[in-house]
Scaffold this motif. Structure first.
Motif, PDB file in Angstrom:
ATOM      1  N   CYS A  11      -7.325  -1.515   7.093  1.00  0.00           N
ATOM      2  CA  CYS A  11      -6.842  -2.496   6.123  1.00  0.00           C
ATOM      3  C   CYS A  11      -7.230  -3.923   6.469  1.00  0.00           C
ATOM      4  N   CYS A  19       0.411  -4.185   6.052  1.00  0.00           N
ATOM      5  CA  CYS A  19      -0.604  -4.806   5.188  1.00  0.00           C
ATOM      6  C   CYS A  19       0.029  -4.888   3.807  1.00  0.00           C
ATOM      7  N   GLY A  20      -0.454  -4.143   2.861  1.00  0.00           N
ATOM      8  CA  GLY A  20       0.188  -4.152   1.551  1.00  0.00           C
ATOM      9  C   GLY A  20       0.349  -2.773   0.967  1.00  0.00           C
ATOM     10  N   CYS A  21      -0.131  -1.737   1.668  1.00  0.00           N
ATOM     11  CA  CYS A  21      -0.181  -0.441   0.982  1.00  0.00           C
ATOM     12  C   CYS A  21       0.882   0.544   1.444  1.00  0.00           C
TER      13      CYS A  21
HETATM   14 ZN    ZN Z   1      -3.069  -1.194   4.074  1.00  0.00          ZN
END
Ligand code: ZN
Ligand code: SF4
Length: 762
Positions: free
Chosen positions: A543, A629-631
């Motif tokens: 990521c 991260c963002g996921c």
């Molecule tokens: Zn991620």
């Protein structure tokens, strides 16, 4: 810079800002300045405005200063006599256009005019709207176009955007020369797994109309998102681009320059303008160029060569009828190829010899019963898949055999039993990689258009559509797909692949028994595979292409927060690519076995995060928790009053007791920063014995999205029993009963939740 383009873009921007002003005055008069304005299911307000100005727009009245700012960005038209570089002015006008366009769409939401209804459309993958119109009962009703992409979808695409499976995105604006060309363009993009946004029209006709007429399945699940049939809806593509920087890049609203640079450097997007380009399209194109996204037009327009905003051409003209192809279909293919070259999108495609289109864009396709030729597994039959390693000498690479009858003799919508047995061999192959590879069967088979694959092991369920069967798709093609994809994606550990498809009842039973023994063996192996049983964990820095300082530390009992990489996956990935994103982390000396501190993990976290994280605890949310991260699939967050934590699923859009929805919480959890009390996790970490074990473990969960309770019922029940409290899951609240802290406390009292009597969590 071409004066022609500058003139038209500036003129288009002036007109649009004026139009927005008229609409805003009307909205203020009709609705009043306090009327709420929002795009659905996003924590980023009106995302382009939020990203570029930092303003958190929530009411109609707050739009006025933004529009004034847009007006200030406008410039007079270039005079006939003066020749200066107009790039700065043109880019400013482009930005003014984007601000005005987002304001207009926001006002349309206030009036209920967005998303746009369209006859005959039914999206594959939803945005939370109802896609059926009231008269849909007749069978030929319509639905709504997608409108803006919501945060849930953005996050669930995250991992594909970062690992290269989804190499970029295309914003198509306008209409193609013919329906046939429209379909071909989209198929070519899908084949390369490029996410495609559709908007705009030429004289009232949109590529969306063309695709709907041709029966192309549009929606999130097929990577083709219809925004709207006017040019303005293309603003949603730029809102998506802004949010990818905010979601994965750890940027904050108002960091305009950083957000634009992030897009230029990390987001491989381009605009394909089909048909005549009017002033508004020039103005919108100028907006896209601010992001470093080039515009390719299939008509004659002046080009803009590299100047520094992008390192490649800003505007490329490729008149469709002059493209050197045998026919329109070939011209369409060449046009897509050109777009990819201009933006430098790195596309990986495996050549899979099947008679239907193939690519990740088809993974989410659903084959409805009415469209089905035959199914294997499900309620009426059995389907299993089993991959195992064998000696190099015992495997004939590329050999594909069907043992038993095909499905030709079956009635339409028939069913039969099937077993897919894959034998692989390779010098780097290890038994531990068998389950890793076997799980790929799901993705590989799903990549074929018209084939649906669900489940794994002996509960696999595969459907072949009528359309695919008519094109000649048969059982042998399962083998062809697997052979091609295992070589393409796992060539470093797999040298030979042989596939046998069993439909013969006797042999199928024999193999099923053997497969079940292997599944059992693997289950025991996984149960034994604990953090204490290994001397290395793995890093994942995949990521970092989006979240530059984030590292996942993946241990046997804690998988990556996206849910896609467990310890075995990372181990296999390291063997495939020894210099890739998954590196072994030697544990070094154990500093604290309760909180999970090791010297090796700390050292790695420090270097992997480029110094932004000093120390990381594997088992605590309260002290030096892992970054995100963002996921992430879920957010775990402390609810101090309850002495426990809540777990919110990415799929849950409701209000949580923390007073925030998932989207808003996600802003606190992501971005590669350590925030005690907040953590993004993969959902299978919830059932690990090491789940926040330093803080008291699963008994701390006081609230949990019902979708998790439902989809993981068996696993969670096992956890409850492990924790010695078989009713534990029912004691935690969810959004159906509790959405405030007060209600939560009352619920916990009433249900006698163990967190109430545990030690103080901090
Ligand atoms: Zn991620
Ligand atoms: Fe990204 Fe972590 Fe998943 Fe790797 S394991 S892909 S770093 S979320």
């Amino acid at each position: 810079m071409s004066r022609y383009i500058a003139t038209r873009a500036i003129r288009g921007a002036n007109a649009l800002v004026t139009e927005a002003e008229v609409m805003l005055r009307q909205a203020l008069a009709d609705k009043g300045s306090d009327t709420p304005v929002a795009f659905p299911n996003t924590a980023y307000y009106l995302p382009l405005i939020f990203g570029m100005t930092g303003q958190e727009i929530e009411t109609v009245g707050q739009l006025s200063p933004i529009l004034e700012h847009a007006r200030e960005l406008l410039h007079p038209l270039p005079s006939d006599s003066k020749w200066t570089p107009y790039l700065g002015e043109t880019l400013d006008s482009g930005m003014a256009t984007l601000l005005a366009a987002e304001i207009i769409e926001a006002i349309r939401f206030v009036y209920g005019l967005q998303p746009e209804p369209l006859e005959g459309i039914h999206l594959a993958g939803g945005t939370g709207y109802s896609f059926t119109s009231p008269d849909n009962g007749s069978g030929n009703g319509g639905g709504y176009l997608n409108g803006p992409i919501d945060d849930i979808q953005l996050r669930s695409w995250g991992i594909q955007l970062v690992d290269g499976r989804m190499p970029g995105f295309a914003a198509i604006v306008g209409a193609a020369k013919s329906n046939e060309v429209a379909v071909k363009l989209v198929r070519e993009l899908q084949r390369r797994n490029i996410l495609t946004f559709l908007s705009g029209n030429v004289n009232g006709r949109s590529i969306i109309h063309q695709l709907v007429e041709e029966g192309v399945e549009l929606g999130y699940d097929t990577y083709t998102v219809p925004f709207g049939t006017d040019t303005l809806s293309a603003i949603y593509a730029l809102g998506f681009a802004v949010r990818s920087a905010l979601t994965f890049g750890g940027m904050k609203g108002g960091m305009a320059r950083e957000i634009l640079l992030y897009n230029k450097e990390r987001v491989f997007a381009f605009v394909l303008a089909l048909g005549e380009v009017d002033d508004l399209k020039y103005a919108a194109a100028a907006g896209a160029i601010n992001f470093g996204f080039p515009v390719i037009a299939d008509t004659v327009i002046p080009e803009i060569l590299p100047t520094g905003v992008t390192t490649y051409e800003h505007v490329v003209s490729m008149p469709f009828n002059e493209i050197d192809g045998a026919d329109d279909l070939e011209r369409a293919e060449i046009l897509v190829q050109k777009c990819i070259e201009v933006r430098g999108v790195k596309v990986r495609i495996a050549d899979v010899p099947v008679p239907v289109p193939y690519g990740s864009a088809f993974e989410g396709e659903v084959v409805r019963k009415a469209d089905m030729r035959v199914e294997f597994g499900g309620k009426r039959s059995r389907c299993f898949e089993y991959l195992h390693m064998a000696d190099l000498d015992d495997v004939t690479d590329g050999k594909i055999e069907v043992v038993g009858p095909a499905f030709d003799h079956l009635d339409p919508q028939g069913h039969m039993d099937m077993g897919i047995v894959v034998q692989v061999a390779g010098r780097q192959m290890q038994p531990d990689f068998e389950p890793v590879l076997e799980r790929q069967v799901h993705y590989f088979i799903n990549g074929a258009s018209g084939i649906q694959h669900i489940g794994q092991r002996d509960i696999a369920w595969i459907r072949i559509s009528n359309a695919a069967a008519e094109k000649g798709f048969n059982l042998e093609h399962f083998g062809k797909i697997l052979h091609a994809r295992f070589h393409a994606d796992f060539g470093a550990i797999v040298d030979k692949v042989q596939v046998t498809i069993y439909t013969d009842p006797d042999q199928l039973q024999d193999w099923l028994a053997e497969a079940r023994e292997a599944y059992q063996f693997r289950n025991r192996r996984l149960a034994d595979l604990t953090d204490n049983a290994v001397d290395e964990f793995y890093s994942c820095t995949l990521c970092q292409s989006f979240a530059p300082d984030h590292v996942c530390i993946v241990s046997p009992e804690r998988l990556g927060l996206c849910g896609a990489y467990n310890w075995l996956d990372c181990k296999a990935s390291f063997n495939i690519n020894p210099t890739g994103p998954n590196q072994p982390i030697k544990l070094g000396s154990l500093l604290d076995d309760v909180k999970g501190y090791w010297t090796g993990v700390n050292d790695y976290a420090r270097s992997g995060s480029h110094g932004s994280v000093e120390t990381v605890s594997m088992y605590s949310i309260m002290e030096n928790p892992m970054t995100a991260c963002g996921c992430f699939e879920c957010i775990v967050m402390l609810i101090p009053e309850s002495n426990g934590v809540m777990v919110v699923s990415r799929e849950d859009t409701s209000m949580t007791p923390a007073g925030m929805t998932f989207s808003t919480l996600a802003g606190m959890a992501g971005g590669g920063l350590q925030t005690p009390g907040v953590m993004g996790v993969g959902k299978f970490y919830l059932v690990s014995p090491k789940f926040i074990s330093a803080d008291g473990g699963f008994k701390r969960v006081v609230w949990m999205s019902s979708v998790l309770k439902e989809t993981m019922a068996d696993e969670l029940q096992a956890v409850a029993e492990r924790e010695g409290d078989p009713d534990l899951i029912g004691k935690s609240a969810d959004e159906r009963s509790v959405s405030t802290v007060d209600d939560l406390l009352a619920w916990l009292e009433q249900h006698n939740h163990p967190a109430l009597v545990m030690d103080a969590i901090f």
